[in-house]
Design a protein around this motif. Structure first.
Motif, PDB file in Angstrom:
ATOM      1  N   LEU A  25       1.534   2.675   2.624  1.00 28.85           N
ATOM      2  CA  LEU A  25       0.286   3.132   2.030  1.00 28.85           C
ATOM      3  C   LEU A  25      -0.188   4.396   2.733  1.00 28.85           C
ATOM      4  CD1 LEU A  25      -1.472  -0.337   1.731  1.00 28.85           C
ATOM      5  CD2 LEU A  25      -0.416   0.964  -0.111  1.00 28.85           C
ATOM      6  N   SER A  26      -0.637   5.358   1.955  1.00 25.66           N
ATOM      7  CA  SER A  26      -1.075   6.634   2.510  1.00 25.66           C
ATOM      8  C   SER A  26      -2.496   6.519   3.054  1.00 25.66           C
ATOM      9  CB  SER A  26      -1.014   7.718   1.433  1.00 25.66           C
ATOM     10  OG  SER A  26      -1.942   7.435   0.396  1.00 25.66           O
ATOM     11  N   PRO A  27      -2.903   7.429   3.943  1.00 25.93           N
ATOM     12  CA  PRO A  27      -4.285   7.404   4.455  1.00 25.93           C
ATOM     13  C   PRO A  27      -5.325   7.592   3.359  1.00 25.93           C
ATOM     14  CG  PRO A  27      -2.877   8.760   5.852  1.00 25.93           C
ATOM     15  CD  PRO A  27      -2.072   8.417   4.638  1.00 25.93           C
ATOM     16  N   HIS A  85       2.294  -1.835   3.973  1.00 25.67           N
ATOM     17  CA  HIS A  85       3.413  -1.543   3.083  1.00 25.67           C
ATOM     18  C   HIS A  85       2.985  -1.712   1.627  1.00 25.67           C
ATOM     19  CE1 HIS A  85       6.462  -1.269   6.280  1.00 25.67           C
ATOM     20  NE2 HIS A  85       5.773  -2.233   6.876  1.00 25.67           N
ATOM     21  N   THR A  86       3.396  -0.761   0.797  1.00 23.70           N
ATOM     22  CA  THR A  86       3.022  -0.785  -0.617  1.00 23.70           C
ATOM     23  C   THR A  86       3.615  -1.996  -1.325  1.00 23.70           C
ATOM     24  OG1 THR A  86       2.960   1.637  -0.610  1.00 23.70           O
ATOM     25  CG2 THR A  86       3.061   0.543  -2.752  1.00 23.70           C
ATOM     26  N   LYS A  87       4.907  -2.243  -1.103  1.00 19.31           N
ATOM     27  CA  LYS A  87       5.589  -3.310  -1.826  1.00 19.31           C
ATOM     28  C   LYS A  87       5.026  -4.681  -1.475  1.00 19.31           C
ATOM     29  CE  LYS A  87      10.255  -4.848  -3.021  1.00 19.31           C
ATOM     30  NZ  LYS A  87      11.710  -4.640  -2.785  1.00 19.31           N
ATOM     31  N   SER A  88       4.709  -4.906  -0.215  1.00 23.22           N
ATOM     32  CA  SER A  88       4.186  -6.214   0.178  1.00 23.22           C
ATOM     33  C   SER A  88       2.815  -6.464  -0.447  1.00 23.22           C
ATOM     34  CB  SER A  88       4.105  -6.305   1.705  1.00 23.22           C
ATOM     35  OG  SER A  88       3.242  -5.302   2.222  1.00 23.22           O
ATOM     36  N   GLN A  89       1.972  -5.430  -0.502  1.00 24.11           N
ATOM     37  CA  GLN A  89       0.659  -5.599  -1.126  1.00 24.11           C
ATOM     38  C   GLN A  89       0.797  -5.868  -2.623  1.00 24.11           C
ATOM     39  OE1 GLN A  89      -2.341  -5.821   0.044  1.00 24.11           O
ATOM     40  NE2 GLN A  89      -2.229  -5.066   2.146  1.00 24.11           N
ATOM     41  N   LEU A  90       1.698  -5.137  -3.280  1.00 24.30           N
ATOM     42  CA  LEU A  90       1.880  -5.323  -4.719  1.00 24.30           C
ATOM     43  C   LEU A  90       2.443  -6.703  -5.034  1.00 24.30           C
ATOM     44  CD1 LEU A  90       1.780  -4.108  -7.552  1.00 24.30           C
ATOM     45  CD2 LEU A  90       4.052  -3.158  -7.157  1.00 24.30           C
ATOM     46  N   GLU A  91       3.417  -7.142  -4.265  1.00 21.24           N
ATOM     47  CA  GLU A  91       3.993  -8.466  -4.508  1.00 21.24           C
ATOM     48  C   GLU A  91       2.989  -9.570  -4.220  1.00 21.24           C
ATOM     49  OE1 GLU A  91       7.521  -8.590  -2.186  1.00 21.24           O
ATOM     50  OE2 GLU A  91       8.718  -7.490  -3.671  1.00 21.24           O
ATOM     51  N   ARG A  92       2.099  -9.354  -3.252  1.00 19.95           N
ATOM     52  CA  ARG A  92       1.054 -10.343  -2.996  1.00 19.95           C
ATOM     53  C   ARG A  92       0.116 -10.454  -4.195  1.00 19.95           C
ATOM     54  NH1 ARG A  92      -4.154  -9.520  -3.179  1.00 19.95           N
ATOM     55  NH2 ARG A  92      -3.790  -7.539  -2.119  1.00 19.95           N
TER      56      ARG A  92
END
Length: 387
Positions: free
Chosen positions: A214-216, A224-231
């Motif tokens: 994830l960007s600032p 991490h982008t993928k972990s947040q999306l999968e959650r």
């Protein structure tokens, strides 16, 4: 033996039938028509003679033939307002905006004869590849599979941005579409949120490249982008797959159609700002779905409408969640990094409890202890400490 003209052939069969040498069925068979058609031809031939046959053969000018003024108006309209537009795109505007009543083939032929549109001849190799292509079957019902795809280009004059489009697989209908400065976790969640207005769907095919972290600009906590999306997908009960080659063709065709049409639509509407373009898109998708949508095999829908209570909880699902803890009785850690929090927030934290921060798209946060919402947090209430 010379070929008999159609009128002479009909007259010869008619005379043979009148003299009794042919039955009605035999006469109709010789002329390759049914008996009822032969009877109608006989009655009209007896009333009008050869003149009726000449009119039938096409020597009379059709009443539907376009006048020279109508043809000149059509050519002038395309040349002055829509130069370079695809014929199908121009035809939609011609019918909707200008009240045209002619067929698509007539409009295409008129523009090609005027030299405004090129005739495209598909070569034999292209035809063979098209026949050999094995299409992947669509899902039978809406809501079973949803594609989300992004395309970056100059959609609005002077503004290079990303178009995020969410498309249903069964109906080829755009469920959500908007422009953003750069794709990221919030644009993905925004497309999911708009699609959820129709209800929960079964699976999501995400066909776009996203940063691994994830960007600032997206969050101050990192992750991490993928972990947040999968959650998020797990909490919603939706399966997610990434850039499946077997599924990429359909959403890319939709993007291809939009790349040819949308910039011209926005330019014709004199739109030069991204915010105005997003307002225009909210009305544009209805027309786009009317042109490119299709009826699914099964009329029933797999979308499950959300209850009022679930809609209220949706904000705390479509967000970023960060686990925090209290170390050594006073140090607050988030994602393994020290976190400076305001004193009023620190007073709510206890070393024996597990806490979680929900970060929303507008930058605000909320502190949770399990399912219990402890307090709301503003941007000024927290920041990551520098190592």
């Amino acid at each position: 033996m010379p070929q008999i003209a159609p009128e002479a052939e009909f007259r010869a069969v008619y005379e043979a039938w009148s003299a009794g040498r042919l039955t009605r069925a035999d006469a109709a068979t010789k002329l390759d028509m049914c008996e009822r058609t032969f009877s109608r031809y006989v009655s009209r031939f007896r009333e009008n003679g050869s003149q009726w046959w000449q009119d039938r053969a096409g020597h009379r000018v059709s009443r539907r033939r376009a006048s020279d003024e109508e043809l000149a108006t059509l050519i002038g309209l395309y040349a002055s307002q829509y130069p370079g537009w695809a014929v199908r795109h121009f035809y939609d505007r011609y019918r909707r905006e200008h009240g045209g009543s002619r067929s698509y083939t007539w409009v295409k032929d008129a523009l090609q004869r005027a030299g405004l549109v090129e005739r495209r001849a598909r070569d034999a190799a292209s035809k063979r590849r098209r026949k050999e292509r094995t299409p992947i079957g669509r899902k039978p019902r809406e809501g079973m599979l949803v594609h989300q795809v992004a395309s970056r280009r100059e959609w609005v004059a002077g503004h290079r941005c990303d178009l995020i489009v969410t498309v249903d697989d069964a109906s080829n209908r755009v469920c959500s579409g908007f422009l953003v400065a750069a794709r990221g976790i919030w644009s993905v969640l925004g497309g999911i949120r708009e699609t959820l207005d129709q209800g929960l769907f079964d699976s999501l095919h995400l066909h776009m490249a996203l940063p691994s972290r994830l960007s600032p600009e997206e969050t101050v906590f990192g992750g991490h982008t993928k972990s947040q999306l999968e959650r998020v997908m797990k909490e919603l009960g939706i399966e997610v797959c990434y850039s499946d080659p077997a599924l990429r063709t359909r959403p890319m065709r939709v993007i291809g159609s939009l790349q040819r049409r949308l910039p011209r639509e926005l330019a014709a509407a004199a739109i030069v700002e991204v915010d105005l373009a997003n307002r225009y898109l909210s009305r544009y998708w209805t027309r786009f779905n009317h042109s490119f949508g299709r009826l699914p095999t099964d009329a029933s829908s797999a979308f499950v409408p959300l209850t009022v209570r679930n809609r209220e909880k949706l904000r705390d699902v479509l967000c970023l969640k960060h686990e925090i803890g209290v170390h050594n009785g006073h140090q607050v850690l988030c994602e393994g990094k020290p976190l400076d929090v305001a004193e009023q927030v620190r007073q709510q934290l206890h070393a024996s409890e597990n806490y979680r921060i929900h970060e929303y798209e507008n930058g605000d946060c909320a502190l949770f202890n399990g399912r219990c919402r402890v307090m709301a947090m503003k941007k000024a209430d927290h920041r990551l400490a520098l190592p």
